[in-house]
Design a protein around this motif. Structure first.
Motif, PDB file in Angstrom:
ATOM      1  N   TYR A   1     -51.161  99.363   5.929  1.00  0.00           N
ATOM      2  CA  TYR A   1     -51.785  98.063   6.189  1.00  0.00           C
ATOM      3  C   TYR A   1     -50.803  96.927   5.897  1.00  0.00           C
ATOM      4  CZ  TYR A   1     -56.668  99.549   6.889  1.00  0.00           C
ATOM      5  OH  TYR A   1     -57.836 100.072   7.392  1.00  0.00           O
ATOM      6  N   ALA A   2     -50.109  97.018   4.754  1.00  0.00           N
ATOM      7  CA  ALA A   2     -49.189  95.947   4.358  1.00  0.00           C
ATOM      8  C   ALA A   2     -48.045  95.799   5.358  1.00  0.00           C
ATOM      9  CB  ALA A   2     -48.637  96.225   2.959  1.00  0.00           C
ATOM     10  N   CYS A   3     -47.441  96.919   5.736  1.00  0.00           N
ATOM     11  CA  CYS A   3     -46.277  96.859   6.628  1.00  0.00           C
ATOM     12  C   CYS A   3     -46.644  96.346   8.016  1.00  0.00           C
ATOM     13  CB  CYS A   3     -45.627  98.235   6.737  1.00  0.00           C
ATOM     14  SG  CYS A   3     -44.722  98.736   5.253  1.00  0.00           S
TER      15      CYS A   3
ATOM     16  N   ALA B   1     -48.867  90.864  11.923  1.00  0.00           N
ATOM     17  CA  ALA B   1     -50.339  90.824  11.863  1.00  0.00           C
ATOM     18  C   ALA B   1     -50.990  91.914  12.711  1.00  0.00           C
ATOM     19  CB  ALA B   1     -50.865  89.453  12.274  1.00  0.00           C
ATOM     20  N   PHE B   2     -50.320  93.078  12.791  1.00  0.00           N
ATOM     21  CA  PHE B   2     -50.925  94.207  13.482  1.00  0.00           C
ATOM     22  C   PHE B   2     -52.031  94.808  12.614  1.00  0.00           C
ATOM     23  CE2 PHE B   2     -46.824  94.377  15.804  1.00  0.00           C
ATOM     24  CZ  PHE B   2     -47.312  94.454  17.096  1.00  0.00           C
ATOM     25  N   TRP B   3     -53.008  95.458  13.270  1.00  0.00           N
ATOM     26  CA  TRP B   3     -54.114  96.108  12.583  1.00  0.00           C
ATOM     27  C   TRP B   3     -53.798  97.594  12.474  1.00  0.00           C
ATOM     28  CZ3 TRP B   3     -57.456  95.249   9.163  1.00  0.00           C
ATOM     29  CH2 TRP B   3     -58.649  95.989   9.026  1.00  0.00           C
ATOM     30  N   PHE B   4     -53.559  98.075  11.258  1.00  0.00           N
ATOM     31  CA  PHE B   4     -53.098  99.448  11.032  1.00  0.00           C
ATOM     32  C   PHE B   4     -53.996 100.519  11.650  1.00  0.00           C
ATOM     33  CE2 PHE B   4     -52.949 103.237   8.208  1.00  0.00           C
ATOM     34  CZ  PHE B   4     -51.666 103.669   8.526  1.00  0.00           C
ATOM     35  N   PRO B   5     -55.333 100.446  11.503  1.00  0.00           N
ATOM     36  CA  PRO B   5     -56.168 101.507  12.096  1.00  0.00           C
ATOM     37  C   PRO B   5     -56.011 101.637  13.609  1.00  0.00           C
ATOM     38  CG  PRO B   5     -57.431 100.270  10.479  1.00  0.00           C
ATOM     39  CD  PRO B   5     -56.136  99.528  10.675  1.00  0.00           C
TER      40      PRO B   5
ATOM     41  N   ALA C   1     -46.651 106.100   7.363  1.00  0.00           N
ATOM     42  CA  ALA C   1     -48.015 106.061   6.810  1.00  0.00           C
ATOM     43  C   ALA C   1     -49.019 106.631   7.803  1.00  0.00           C
ATOM     44  CB  ALA C   1     -48.382 104.635   6.423  1.00  0.00           C
ATOM     45  N   MET C   2     -48.786 106.415   9.096  1.00  0.00           N
ATOM     46  CA  MET C   2     -49.685 106.970  10.108  1.00  0.00           C
ATOM     47  C   MET C   2     -49.687 108.493  10.075  1.00  0.00           C
ATOM     48  SD  MET C   2     -48.715 104.480  13.312  1.00  0.00           S
ATOM     49  CE  MET C   2     -48.481 102.721  12.997  1.00  0.00           C
ATOM     50  N   HIS C   3     -48.572 109.069   9.644  1.00  0.00           N
ATOM     51  CA  HIS C   3     -48.476 110.530   9.532  1.00  0.00           C
ATOM     52  C   HIS C   3     -48.737 111.015   8.105  1.00  0.00           C
ATOM     53  CE1 HIS C   3     -47.244 111.438  13.626  1.00  0.00           C
ATOM     54  NE2 HIS C   3     -46.435 110.386  13.585  1.00  0.00           N
TER      55      HIS C   3
END
Length: 228
Positions: free
Chosen positions: A77-79, A85-89, A60-62
């Motif tokens: 965000y979900a994964c 509980a990591f923050w995707f951004p 998703a980051m790519h």
């Protein structure tokens, strides 16, 4: 005629997410017996599925999960949240920094040191006090309904083991030492079965840096680096 964008990545992501969810829900009520070899197999299975969650977030980051930015980022965000509980951004920002500054002092994933020092530096860069608070709160709420040993064995332990799996095969082995190539990375020998089970083909790490738009499930099709 323009080629229609593929949604295959989204269905692969749903498969990984669904497999993780189905297994963890089932295992939360499984009768634990330490003499049963299935216990240890299930821990390893959950570790592998946790790694799959993170690898899916990495895709998703790519932007390779879905041509829809909304769906792509929603999966990210979900994964990352389900993983720990990591923050995707934040992970997204740091990961692209890794690609831009690989193997330098500006690379958040690189550390001049041995395996243990590098691992703790790696974890320190990504863990936050808020994550620890959220995960601790979730654990204490969930244990109201779920046996504590099941939470420890199938939720906590696999996620921790997964960080080692991701770090060892996806960061340490590919980037340790010096490299005489553009991407400052190496790849494992071409064995697709081992590559999948070790880290969803991310042992083919030069190939990933050379083609970051290739999702994990297509990495095995990429051309290996030419040996000098």
């Amino acid at each position: 005629m323009h080629k229609q964008p593929s949604h295959t990545g989204f269905f692969v992501a749903l498969l990984v997410l669904g497999s993780w969810a189905a297994c963890i829900v089932s295992l939360m009520q499984w009768q634990v017996n330490f003499s049963n070899p299935l216990l240890y197999l299930f821990i390893l299975l959950q570790m592998h599925l946790y790694t799959g969650l993170f690898i899916t977030a990495h895709d998703a980051m790519h932007g390779t999960v879905s041509p829809s930015k909304i769906l792509n980022n929603a999966v990210g965000y979900a994964c990352t949240f389900l993983y720990a509980a990591f923050w995707f951004p934040y992970l997204n920002k740091q990961h692209h920094k890794h690609h831009r500054h690989v193997h330098t002092n500006d690379d958040p994933d690189y550390h001049h040191g041995n395996f243990i020092a590098w691992y703790f530096s790696f974890m320190r860069n990504y863990l936050s006090i808020w994550q620890i608070i959220i995960m601790a709160a979730a654990f204490n709420i969930l244990k109201i309904w779920i046996p504590q040993q099941n939470l420890l064995l199938f939720w906590v332990t696999p996620s921790l083991l997964s960080t080692l799996q991701l770090f060892y095969f996806g960061t340490y082995l590919p980037h340790k030492g010096e490299h005489d190539n553009l991407h400052q990375s190496r790849s494992q020998k071409r064995n697709h079965i081992l590559a999948f089970f070790s880290c969803y083909f991310f042992g083919y790490h030069y190939e990933h840096h050379d083609s970051p738009g290739t999702p994990w499930w297509r990495l095995w099709k990429t051309e290996p680096p030419i040996s000098k």
